[in-house]
Motif scaffolding. Structure first.
Motif, mmCIF file in Angstrom:
data_model
loop_
_atom_site.group_PDB
_atom_site.id
_atom_site.type_symbol
_atom_site.label_atom_id
_atom_site.label_comp_id
_atom_site.label_asym_id
_atom_site.label_seq_id
_atom_site.Cartn_x
_atom_site.Cartn_y
_atom_site.Cartn_z
ATOM 1 N N TRP A 447 8.131 13.144 -1.959
ATOM 2 C CA TRP A 447 8.020 13.206 -0.502
ATOM 3 C C TRP A 447 7.700 14.639 -0.063
ATOM 4 C CZ3 TRP A 447 10.679 16.017 3.178
ATOM 5 C CH2 TRP A 447 10.438 15.661 4.505
ATOM 6 N N ILE A 497 5.244 8.722 4.766
ATOM 7 C CA ILE A 497 6.363 7.824 5.059
ATOM 8 C C ILE A 497 7.644 8.654 5.000
ATOM 9 C CG2 ILE A 497 5.295 5.680 4.218
ATOM 10 C CD1 ILE A 497 6.863 6.081 1.584
ATOM 11 N N ARG A 500 12.118 8.577 0.318
ATOM 12 C CA ARG A 500 12.725 7.439 -0.377
ATOM 13 C C ARG A 500 14.124 7.861 -0.848
ATOM 14 N NH1 ARG A 500 8.349 7.372 -5.022
ATOM 15 N NH2 ARG A 500 9.190 9.455 -5.051
ATOM 16 N N GLU B 262 5.093 1.814 1.432
ATOM 17 C CA GLU B 262 6.473 1.891 0.933
ATOM 18 C C GLU B 262 6.582 1.312 -0.479
ATOM 19 O OE1 GLU B 262 9.147 2.994 2.744
ATOM 20 O OE2 GLU B 262 8.274 3.189 4.738
ATOM 21 N N ASN B 263 5.568 0.542 -0.888
ATOM 22 C CA ASN B 263 5.633 -0.089 -2.207
ATOM 23 C C ASN B 263 5.551 0.957 -3.315
ATOM 24 O OD1 ASN B 263 5.654 -2.482 -0.909
ATOM 25 N ND2 ASN B 263 3.623 -3.166 -1.579
#
Lengths: 544, 308
Positions: A447, A497, A500, B262-263
């Protein structure tokens, strides 16, 4: 005996006196004159060669060659010395002198290595190389002494020099011969770079700080920091839990025995004070993720406190410590502005301070005579006692700890804090954000790598650099971060995104170990509550 | 007696010594992993590569083969091909579908070790040493997905700026073509042609046509395959080939490639490798590769696709 001969004898005696250590506190044991003593460096050098056949050293050919090269230099020097002395019918001796300032300091440094290594394994793996340097240092020191005078003083002297160097800078295996050069330069500096102080010829620089400072300058100027483990060393001390408390307690031992409280305490207080002032003015921490970086805290206990290269008067020590704090504070910004690694701050400050010692010595009587001292009753006798200084230092450190300014969580540990500060255009915040993300990317947070790539692609908070962006996206993609792979394919956009769970285990570690055992709900809880990460709060809300 | 000048002179001497040592450290000649390779000169059947054109094939388009616009059959029908995997089925209602693709170009051969060496020599790209260690005319392996893309980007750039680029190729690139990895649809059409055959040469396995069930790779183009569509080599076996399509269930839709971020990241590899049995070297078989994977059986082939 003629007057001329008497004068010559007297001169010889005086030289001998200057050359022999005359500090109190040591025990001595003399050897008989001859050349048999030269077997000691010969045996030690062969031990060094034997050490090179250990698996740790054999794992890297360049490393083994470095050690063989060092051994060849020592053996050649030894041979030349032996031939010269035999030709001159000269003899050499040694005396033992075990000085507490050497062995106590060495034990404290060893305790730091032991605890740090418990939490960062490369320290233990480095043990063999530490031993190799110690052997090299002893032989080098002996040969240097016997090349210049009759007697070598055997003690624990090389231990604190080697430990001190290695607490701050190691060269990587491929360049390890430079580590031997650094050690050698430390001893040469001690032997040759000298001045007269208080009627005695003494070395100007703390030997380890001299070579560290010199090498730091050259590494910065040549942009070759990546030949060393410097950056890792500076940032991995905090992997050990409660490292500030640990260093503080060890520091008390040194303070008790050698009265260095004024130096360390003044340096720490100045740094804490300036750091707090900066934060109150700008709204962001001065140092990235601490009030005083742990490595600086270590330095102000174990690097700057060499009694023989610092002022002897109490006021002088106070000024010396204060100047160290100021020096580190200033150098941190200076190095950052120059684009150099900031961990050199604590290393460059010490040689500069060593050079200022005579100036400080000269300044102190002037200060003592000033009216302010009398008005503030700073000449009050109890204020001159080390236990009083230690008590003040304990109260100060205790207060800082109670305020969460040492081992507790620091606002600078939090990425959302820096994102927000950068968005608000706070002083240096965007640079710090980049720095922090680069650090997490280096730890394999995909990330963070993707975010960095985005910054370099978009060029909003840092100069646009398409190649650097691709490099960061590639790294993130190889870490299976899908947005980064998409970014590699589509140079016109930036996909991102939220972190995670795997990233959060790194991003939330707050300078400590990665949170590999923490459950996902706990991770999101920590991200939300301690780091104000909105997405994590949303996730918790949606789960409940 | 200490002279006043001795302190600065000694310090200067020491600084110089350290400086020289570090400069020396920084300027030591690096061991070259890249032997000087010129031309693979196997007269007769074997392909020739151009040493002065980045080791690309000696061909009017430097190894790029035109795949003309038009339809082809994508996916597998288990009633026709019993070895088909479920992941090859287009949808619950249709096993296969006819898909239309615009004209594109694809490499006649897999990218070779020699070509990767040229790339690394030109750019200093930090590639896995094993990718450089194979025989020059063998397919490059130990290549991650980003490595493959980096090579494509470099070749795209160099072909655009070089005066040595054949005019036809320059025209292609100026007309909107881009050197990149093929999509999995582009790859499948190139492998199976337009008639939906199972293997590039037909519907039965033929060990003389490709390298599979083998102990290692073979030089690219070392199998004659007159039946293979478009004259391409090694579209079955030798090494798996990266595509620029994310690994997700059919129906295939290139417009959703930037979705599902997101996968977990997996990218489609095609063609099977020398280690695989017949079932895996079928033209419709789909492999999913970790983008960071560098393996002896993973390589790639490049394409010139219309810019998206």
């Amino acid at each position: 005996m003629s007057a001329a001969r008497r004068r010559k004898e007297w001169q010889k005696d005086q030289e001998h006196r200057v050359q022999l250590p005359n500090q109190p506190g040591g025990r001595t044991l003399d050897s008989t004159p001859g050349l048999q003593v030269l077997t000691a460096p010969a045996v030690l050098t062969l031990t060094l060669v034997a050490l090179s056949f250990l698996p740790r050293i054999q794992s890297n050919l360049a490393l083994a060659i470095s050690i063989w090269g060092a051994a060849i230099v020592l053996l050649a020097w030894l041979l030349m010395l032996y031939l010269k002395l035999r030709h001159e019918h000269a003899s050499r001796t040694f005396q033992t002198m075990l000085r507490p300032q050497h062995y106590v300091q060495a034990l404290v440094q060893l305790a730091v290595f032991a605890y740090w290594g418990l939490h960062w394994r490369p320290v233990y793996e480095f043990g063999t190389l530490l031993a190799a340097q110690l052997i090299f240092a002893y032989v080098f020191d002996m040969l240097l002494a016997w090349s210049r005078r009759e007697t070598y003083t055997l003690g624990f002297g090389p231990f604190p020099i080697i430990f001190s160097i290695n607490l701050f800078l190691w060269f990587r295996d491929d360049w390890f011969y430079l580590q031997f050069l650094m050690v050698g330069i430390g001893f040469l500096g001690k032997e040759f770079v000298r001045w007269k102080r208080e009627g005695r010829t003494v070395h100007i620089f703390n030997p380890s700080a001299f070579s560290l400072g010199l090498f730091s300058l050259v590494l910065i100027a040549t942009g070759t920091t990546d030949l060393t483990w410097g950056q890792e060393i500076a940032s991995t001390l905090t992997l050990a839990p409660m490292i500030y408390l640990y260093l503080f307690l060890l520091g008390l031992v040194v303070m008790y025995f050698f009265s260095i409280t004024l130096v360390s305490g003044a340096a720490a207080m100045v740094l804490f004070g300036l750091s707090a002032l900066y934060t109150s003015l700008t709204g962001v921490p001065y140092f990235l993720d601490s009030e005083i970086p742990a490595a600086v805290f270590l330095g102000l206990h174990l690097l700057v406190t060499d009694p023989s290269t610092s002022p002897r008067s109490r006021a002088g020590k106070l000024v010396f410590g204060g100047l160290y704090g100021l020096g580190v504070f200033g150098l941190y910004s200076l190095l950052g502005a120059y684009g150099a690694p900031t961990f050199y701050d604590k290393l460059l400050a010490v040689p500069l301070l060593n050079l200022s010692v005579r100036g400080i010595d000269a300044l102190i009587p002037v200060i003592r005579r000033s009216r302010a001292i009398k008005l503030l009753r700073l000449d009050w006798a109890p204020l001159g006692l080390n236990p009083v200084h230690m008590a003040i230092w304990i109260i100060f450190f205790g207060s800082m700890t109670a305020m969460g300014k040492t081992d507790g969580m620091h606002p600078g540990d939090s990425l959302p804090f820096w994102e927000q500060a950068c968005a608000e255009d706070r002083q240096t915040a965007c640079n710090r954000l980049i720095q922090l993300e680069a650090s997490y990317c280096g730890d394999n947070s995909a990330w963070a790598c993707n975010e960095l790539g985005g910054h370099y692609r978009q060029g909003e908070i840092v100069s646009s650099d398409a190649n650097l962006a691709l490099g960061y996206f590639s790294r993130a993609c190889e870490l299976r971060f899908q947005p980064a792979c998409v970014n590699l394919l589509d140079p016109g956009n930036f996909s991102r995104i939220n972190p995670r769970a795997l990233d959060l285990r790194l991003l939330l570690r707050e300078g400590g170990q990665n949170l590999m055992e923490m459950t996902e709900p706990e991770l999101y809880e920590r991200a939300c509550v301690q780091h104000d990460w909105d997405f994590a709060c949303d996730k918790i809300m949606s789960a409940s | 007696m200490i002279r006043k000048t001795s302190v600065p002179l000694t310090a200067l001497g020491l600084v110089s010594a350290v400086w020289i040592a570090l400069s020396f450290a920084g300027s030591l000649p690096q061991p070259s992993l890249i032997p000087d390779h010129t031309v693979i000169s196997n007269p007769g059947e074997a392909p020739r590569f151009l040493a002065d054109a980045w080791q690309l094939p000696d061909d009017p388009l430097l190894g790029f083969v035109e795949i003309t616009a038009g339809p082809f059959l994508m996916g597998s029908d288990a009633t026709i091909d019993p070895m088909a995997f479920d992941i090859e089925r287009w949808s619950s209602t249709n096993a296969q579908v006819v898909l239309e693709l615009p004209t594109y170009y694809i490499g006649r051969f897999e990218v070779t070790v020699a070509q990767i060496r040229s790339f690394v020599q030109a750019t200093g790209y930090p590639i896995d040493g094993q990718a450089l260690s194979g025989a020059p005319e063998h397919p490059a392996s130990f290549i991650s997905w980003p490595d493959a893309l980096a090579y494509s980007r470099w070749l795209d750039k160099i072909l655009r700026i070089s005066a040595d680029t054949p005019e036809a190729l320059s025209t292609l690139l100026e007309g909107g073509g881009q050197v990149t990895l093929p999509t999995e649809a582009e790859w499948e059409k190139a492998a199976r042609g337009t008639d939906g055959r199972i293997y590039p040469w037909g519907s039965e396995p033929r060990p003389d046509r490709a390298t599979y069930r083998a102990r290692g790779t073979t030089a690219v183009g070392s199998h004659q395959c007159p039946e293979c569509p478009f004259g391409l080599s090694d579209m079955a076996g030798n090494v798996w080939e990266w595509t620029r399509s994310p690994y997700q269930p059919y129906p295939y839709d290139p417009t959703d490639d930037s979705e599902n971020l997101e996968n977990e990241s997996l990218w489609v590899m095609r063609g099977g490798s020398f280690t695989d049995p017949e079932r895996f070297v079928r033209g419709a078989n789909r492999g999913g590769g970790d983008p960071g994977a560098r393996r002896a059986f993973i390589g790639f082939r490049i394409a010139i696709s219309p810019s998206e």
